[in-house]
Write a protein that holds these residues in place. Structure first.
Motif, short mmCIF file in Angstrom:
data_model
loop_
_atom_site.label_atom_id
_atom_site.label_comp_id
_atom_site.label_asym_id
_atom_site.label_seq_id
_atom_site.Cartn_x
_atom_site.Cartn_y
_atom_site.Cartn_z
N HIS A 1 -2.05 0.02 -9.37
CA HIS A 1 -3.20 -0.81 -9.41
C HIS A 1 -3.44 -1.63 -10.52
N GLN A 2 -2.43 -1.55 -11.76
CA GLN A 2 -2.23 -2.54 -12.65
C GLN A 2 -1.22 -3.61 -12.59
N HIS B 1 0.57 2.00 -13.58
CA HIS B 1 0.12 2.51 -12.11
C HIS B 1 -0.13 1.57 -11.29
N LEU C 1 11.02 8.86 -7.01
CA LEU C 1 10.83 9.88 -5.96
C LEU C 1 11.85 10.45 -5.18
N ASN D 1 7.02 6.61 -9.00
CA ASN D 1 7.07 6.28 -7.55
C ASN D 1 8.60 5.85 -7.50
N ILE E 1 0.91 -1.14 -0.09
CA ILE E 1 0.00 0.19 0.01
C ILE E 1 0.95 1.24 -0.06
N GLY E 2 2.15 0.95 0.23
CA GLY E 2 3.09 2.21 0.34
C GLY E 2 3.49 2.83 -1.00
N LEU E 3 3.05 2.28 -2.08
CA LEU E 3 3.24 2.94 -3.57
C LEU E 3 2.24 3.79 -3.61
N PHE E 4 2.46 4.96 -4.28
CA PHE E 4 1.52 6.10 -4.30
C PHE E 4 0.91 5.65 -5.67
N PRO E 5 -0.60 5.63 -5.48
CA PRO E 5 -1.33 5.07 -6.51
C PRO E 5 -1.80 6.35 -7.45
N HIS E 6 -1.22 7.53 -7.38
CA HIS E 6 -1.59 8.51 -8.31
C HIS E 6 -0.26 8.73 -9.27
N MET E 7 0.84 8.00 -8.71
CA MET E 7 2.10 7.95 -9.60
C MET E 7 2.08 6.77 -10.40
#
Lengths: 211, 341
Positions: free
Chosen positions: B143-144, B141, B107, B104, B93-99
């Motif tokens: 989620h993929q 992203h 960063l 990521n 969950i620590g990955l940023f979903p909008h990047m």
């Protein structure tokens, strides 16, 4: 139909009123956004500010708009400023609440990952929290805009113009076509604003959810 | 990178963390972590393992005691600079979903102000390293991605600024057992190449045994024992450690070795062609269970294709158990601090 013939006969007048109506609604929503987002961040960051801030915006939301207009009159006089402030008061709550809710919905672990990687608080706010909360904040702005377009019809009551002019004239003269000539463009404006901002929201969500 | 005498990368000196309500999360922990070692902090939830780890990058400030990283007292280092110099991996969950994956990973380099081309180069290099072809994955992203892929990206992201130290907080916790096993393999392979100093937190003793060069067992905020996996399994220092290790410590140890490691030449007697056999890639635990099940003290060992390789004996299992430590340890590593009063 009387409405259509009225509109066909006075296109310039209706267009001018629509433009004024849209302008005051957008301006009120804009000011509401500029005030509410920082307030929403404050409420999220400092729990002690939550109760007073919510009380304030709730007041703006629950005092009837007509009464609010009446309250503005002695201070700001008849016209645009009073109407603008009354509409803005109604726009605050949805944006503030959604900013707060949007920030609250971000998992703690995401923020902690950001902090653990060495992002400063402003970097976390701008590069992680705002982008992630943006769809929810936009939904608040959308609600505020639709409310503003509705409330802006009352601006005519204190001489600030807009499509409310036609509605109030229609009521006073018991002239249904005239009333509808104000009401229908107002409804169309509200739907269009809702659809447009909703579309932007979905565009922003796309990279985060769909394949 | 010096492989000779071990140097100390991180020192915790009598570190405690007491929360305002009076809850003692970590009590008087003293621990040296050597350069290039994998130290696994293991314990149940509430044991203080995560708090201990978070004090190393100042996500949590100790109430008393001091921590040194690279010889420097971290309370005197700007926490932002400190964190950028230490890799940090948490659950997926620590990955940023909008990047995107690339954003990521880039960063920390971008925070450090690396020029864009160098960032892109680094992203490609790291994606290759963790086995995700950049042209396929850089633009995706989070989620993929599958759980295992997310975790690989998480590791790549932590490595991006080329830190000497990695902190990993239950990074493989949310994965299914098969993916987890694969990632364990890759983790060990990667670590043999990179030789980072890694502090790894888990509640899973088996994972700790698999990955650790040394295990630090925590319970109720107290460091109960520090030692190699074999030391902890064979000689648990306290009752709580013994409970955590479980009654099947020996089996766990055997589960760590393959038959290959205890392979002997065939004896004079010819193997019974009809009897049970074991494959060279199976674990010694399987070998032992098979021996017990069919009442034998030795088993023929075959290759995957069924050809005879040699044999494995009960005696050989014992020798392998004893020898396992030497294979896993870099030579010359000092003992831990042992138990705590």
């Amino acid at each position: 139909m009387g409405v259509l013939s009225y509109m066909a006969e006075h296109p310039g007048h209706i267009l001018a009123l629509t433009r004024a109506h849209l302008w005051i609604s957008l301006l009120a929503t804009g000011i509401g956004t500029v005030l509410s987002i920082p307030l929403g961040v404050l409420v999220h960051r400092v729990p002690a500010t939550r109760a007073p801030a919510l009380a304030l915006v709730n007041a703006g939301q629950t005092i009837p708009s007509l009464a609010l207009l009446g309250l503005m009159l002695p201070v700001f006089g008849i016209g645009f400023t009073s109407a603008l402030l009354a509409i803005t008061a109604r726009a605050l709550l949805p944006i503030l609440l959604n900013t707060y809710a949007g920030l609250l919905s971000i998992p703690r672990s995401t923020i902690e990952a950001a902090r653990g990687m060495g992002m400063t608080d402003p970097q976390i706010l701008w590069r992680v929290e705002f982008p992630l909360a943006l769809p929810v904040i936009l939904a608040g702005i959308r609600t505020a805009l639709v409310i503003s377009i509705g409330v802006a019809t009352l601006a005519a009551y204190i001489g600030a113009g807009g499509l409310g002019d036609l509605i109030f004239q229609g009521i006073a003269m018991v002239d249904a076509p005239l009333l509808l000539a104000g009401a229908i463009p107002t409804a169309i404006l509200a739907f269009a604003a809702d659809g447009l901002v909703g579309w932007i929201e979905r565009r922003l969500m796309r990279p985060m959810t769909s394949g | 990178m010096s492989c000779s005498s071990p140097t100390i990368a991180i020192t915790l000196d009598r570190v405690s963390k007491v929360y305002p309500g009076g809850h003692v999360a970590v009590r008087d922990v003293t621990l040296n972590i050597q350069t290039g070692e994998v130290l696994v902090l293991v314990g149940t939830s509430g044991s203080g393992k995560t708090t201990t780890m978070k004090m190393i990058n100042r996500l949590v400030e100790p109430t008393s005691g001091s921590i040194r990283v690279g010889g420097e007292d971290i309370s005197k280092i700007n926490p932002i600079q400190l964190r950028r110099s230490i890799g940090y991996v948490i659950q997926e969950i620590g990955l940023f979903p909008h990047m995107t994956v690339a954003k990521n990973i880039a960063l920390v380099p971008s925070l450090k102000g690396w020029p864009k081309p160098r960032q892109n180069e680094r992203v490609a290099e790291l994606l290759e390293l963790v086995g995700l072809p950049p042209d396929q994955y850089a633009k995706k992203h989070p989620h993929q991605l599958s759980g295992g892929q997310k975790q690989r990206v998480g590791v790549a992201r932590a490595l991006a600024g080329d830190p000497d130290i990695l902190l990993m907080d239950e990074p493989f916790g949310a994965l299914d057992p098969i993916t987890r096993g694969q990632l364990h393999e890759e983790f060990l392979k990667l670590q043999r190449r990179l030789r980072k100093t890694i502090v790894f937190v888990t509640h899973d003793m088996l994972e700790a045994i698999r990955l650790a060069e040394r295990i630090a067992v925590m319970d109720g905020g107290v460091l109960e024992q520090v030692g190699t996996p074999r030391e902890v399994l064979a000689h648990p220092a306290t009752r709580r450690v013994a409970d955590l290790v479980g009654a099947d410590a020996t089996l766990k140890l055997l589960g760590l070795c393959t038959v290959e490691q205890a392979l002997e030449a065939l004896g004079a007697e010819s193997p019974d062609a009809l009897g049970p056999v074991i494959r060279s890639g199976d674990s010694l635990k399987d070998a032992l269970l098979t021996m017990v099940a069919c009442g034998r003290a030795s088993l023929p060992v075959v290759n995957v294709d069924g050809t005879l390789r040699g044999r494995v004996t009960l005696q050989g299992l014992q020798t392998a158990l004893a020898g396992q430590e030497k294979d896993r340890r870099p030579q010359g590593a000092a003992r831990g601090q042992g138990t705590h009063a």
